[in-house]
Design an enzyme around this catalytic site. Sequence first.
Site, short mmCIF file in Angstrom:
data_model
loop_
_atom_site.label_atom_id
_atom_site.label_comp_id
_atom_site.label_asym_id
_atom_site.label_seq_id
_atom_site.Cartn_x
_atom_site.Cartn_y
_atom_site.Cartn_z
N GLU A 98 -36.98 -33.93 120.15
CA GLU A 98 -37.22 -32.91 119.12
C GLU A 98 -38.63 -32.40 119.28
O GLU A 98 -39.53 -33.14 119.70
CB GLU A 98 -37.06 -33.54 117.73
CG GLU A 98 -37.35 -32.54 116.61
CD GLU A 98 -36.99 -33.05 115.21
OE1 GLU A 98 -36.98 -34.28 115.02
OE2 GLU A 98 -36.73 -32.21 114.34
N GLU A 135 -28.94 -34.50 109.67
CA GLU A 135 -28.88 -35.48 108.57
C GLU A 135 -28.34 -34.78 107.34
O GLU A 135 -29.10 -34.31 106.50
CB GLU A 135 -30.27 -36.05 108.31
CG GLU A 135 -30.71 -37.03 109.36
CD GLU A 135 -32.06 -37.66 109.08
OE1 GLU A 135 -32.83 -37.12 108.25
OE2 GLU A 135 -32.35 -38.68 109.72
O1 AHR Z 1 -37.26 -38.14 114.11
C1 AHR Z 1 -37.90 -37.53 113.05
C2 AHR Z 1 -36.94 -37.03 111.98
O2 AHR Z 1 -36.29 -38.10 111.39
C3 AHR Z 1 -35.80 -36.18 112.47
O3 AHR Z 1 -36.16 -34.87 112.62
C4 AHR Z 1 -34.80 -36.32 111.38
O4 AHR Z 1 -33.47 -36.18 111.83
C5 AHR Z 1 -35.08 -37.68 110.81
O5 AHR Z 1 -35.23 -37.63 109.43
#
Ligand code: AHR
Length: 658
Positions: free
Chosen positions: A48, A374
Site C-alpha cells: 500500500e 476493511e
Molecule cells: O496497513 C495499514 C492499514 O491497516 C490498511 O490500510 C488498512 O486496511 C488497515 O486498517
Amino acid sequence: MNKSTIFSLALAACCCTGLAAQEVNHMVVKANKPGAEIQPTMYGHFFEDINYGADGGLYAELVMNRSFEFPNRLQGWKTFGNVTVLEDGPFDRNPHYIRLADPGHPHKRTGVVNEGFFGIGLKENAQYRFTVWARGNGQKIRVELIDPYSMGETQVLTSGDVALNSADWKKYELVLTAPQTIDAAQLRIFLASAGNVDLEHISLFPVDTWKGRENGLRKDLVQALVDTKPGVFRFPGGCIVEGTHINDRYQWKNSVGPVENRPLNSNRWEYTFPHRYYPDYHQTYGMGFYELFLLAEDMGAEPLPIVNVGLACQYQNDDPKAHVPVDSLQSYIQDALDLIEFANGDETTKWGKLRAEMGHPAPFNMKFIGVGNEQWGPEYPERLKYFVDAIRKAYPDIQIIGSSGPNSEGKDFDYLWPEMKKLKVDLVDEHFYRPEDWFLKSGNRYDNYDRKGPKVFAGEYACHGKGKKWNHFYASLLEAAFLTGVERNADVVYMATYAPLLAHVKGWQWRPDLIWFDNLRSVRSCSWYVQYLYGHNKGTQVVPLLMDGKAVSGQPDQNGLFASAVWDEPTKSYIVKIVNVSDKAQSVTVEFDGLKKKKLATQADCILFHSDNPDEENSLDNPNLITPKESKVTVDGKTLQSEVGAQTFVIYRVSMQE
Ligand code: AHR
C-alpha cells in the site's frame, strides 16, 4: 506428553549447552502421512502507498510534484526570479506546468529547486536520468544537482545544459553522474539564456533501477521483496482502496497509460493520523497497476488486486450518503471487470490492448480479485453480491476474495463470515494487528475452522508490541509462532501477508513495518526475516506433528512451544519449524514416525533465529544485528535431538538418504 528426564543429552551444533537434568519435549512427525498441499500463494506481500511506500519509496522518482498538480501547485518547489504556473499544458489530465521567464535584471536568474522526498538521495558515481517536457526554441536550461547545506552554502555537485529546439512540447533527457554520496541533495533548474521556456513533468530517476527500467522501481527495495520468495502480491491496499471520500478511492484506470497523463490522487495517509501529518503526501500513480502487475510477475507472485466495492472508508466516513447507492454500482463493477480484461485480455480487447501497448502483450494471468478492503455491516454484502454475480458470469475462473472486516474477531467478524459463505466467495480476507498476548494464544486459531467454507487470506497482520517496541525481535518471534498454526492449517489458510510492507524513516504513519528505508539505505526487519524463513521453507505438503497426541500450538502445558512440519517434494526433505517463546531453553526430540524402509540423512540443516535481547531490532545503522544463523544437527536414525534456546525460532531440514 511423552516426557523423559535425561541427564546427558548429546546436544547438536545447533543447540545451546549447559543444561543439566531437564524435561524432554518429544514431538512425533507422522512422516508417512503427508496431508494438505501448501498453496504456492501461502506467504506473500501486501503493498500500500502508506509511509511513503510508493512515491518517495518503491517508485524511484526523485522529484516531488513533478507535474505541478499538487493542490498547492508549487509544493516541493522553491522558485526564484520570474516563475509562473500555467494550466494549458500538453497532458489534459495534468494540465499545469511552469514558465521560466526573463528575471528582469542582467545578473539575476529565473529557476526552481525541487526538494525531493526528504531530499534527493544520490550515490557516488551513480547516474541519474533527468527528463523534462519543454517548450522553447533556441533557449537553454541549466540542470544542477546541488547540496543545499554544504558547509553553510550551496554547492553544485554536478550540472549540465539542455538546449531546447522546439516551439512545440518535446521531451528532453540529460544523464548526470553524482560525484558523491548524499542523502538530501536537491535538483535546481534555471534559465540559462534569454527568452521564456515552459517546463512540465520534470523527472529524475536513478538509471540503475530494478531491471534498469525507466519509470522504474528502487532496486534495493524490490530486491528485499523478491528475496522472501513471495507467492502472492496484494495491492494497492489497504484503506487507500476505499479513500476517505469515495472520489479519493484508488482508481486503477487512472494509474495506467502514459505516465505523464496519470492524474494525481490525494493520499489519505497525508492526514489520517494528526500526529503524523504529511501535507505533501499524494499519489502520482507513477507506479500504477501496470507496474504493480509487472512487479508481481518479477517476484514470481500471483497478483492480487483489491478493488473498491462502492464504500468509502467506513472508519472515516460512515455517513450512508458517503457511499455509492446499491443501484448505482455499475461503473464500479465495470471497473472490476475491465481490470480483469486489462490483466488477462488479449490484444483484441480494449484493456488488453492497452496492456500490450504499455509493453506486456502476454497476459498477466491474474487469478484472484479482492472486492472491498476493511468493510463491515450489511452495506458490504449487499454491494458485494453484485460484484460476485458479475465476475462469476464473465470470468468464472477468477477467485473472489471478500472481507471479514477490520478485526480478528467480534461482532463485525461474526456477522461477515457467514455472509461471505452465503455469497460463496472463494477466500475471506482477515486482518489482525494484535498485541503480543493475542499472538501467544492464537496458535490454534485455524484448527477448528470450517473445512468446507471459503478459504482464509490473512491479508494484513502484524504483532504490535507494547510501549515503545515496534519491529523488535520478540514481535517477530510471535509472528513465527503464529505462522506454525497457519502452516498446520494449510487446507484452510491459502495466503498470509504481513502489513504494512514499507516505511520511510522520515515519513511513516504506521508501524511496525516489514522494511524500513531512507533515501539511500534499507533495512530488513526481524519480521522480514520470519517471512523470509517461511518463504524459503514453505514445503509442499503439511505433515502432522504431534506432542502427546496434540498439535503443538503454545498451549499452557506445552512449555511455550509452537511447531509444525511439512514435506518438501522438490528437495525430498522434511522441514520442521519450532518456536520456543518461553524464557527457558527446551530440550526437544523430533521422531519421524512411519518411514518404514526409507532412511533419513544423518545430518540435518538447522536455521536458528534468535536475539539475546528480545527488545532489539535491526536498524539502518545496524541492519544485520539479528539475522538467521545456519548450522548442522545430527540425526540419529529416525530421531533428531536438539535444544531450542529460549525465545528462539528454529527450522530443521532433514532430507532422505539417496
Ligand atoms: O496497513 C495499514 C492499514 O491497516 C490498511 O490500510 C488498512 O486496511 C488497515 O486498517
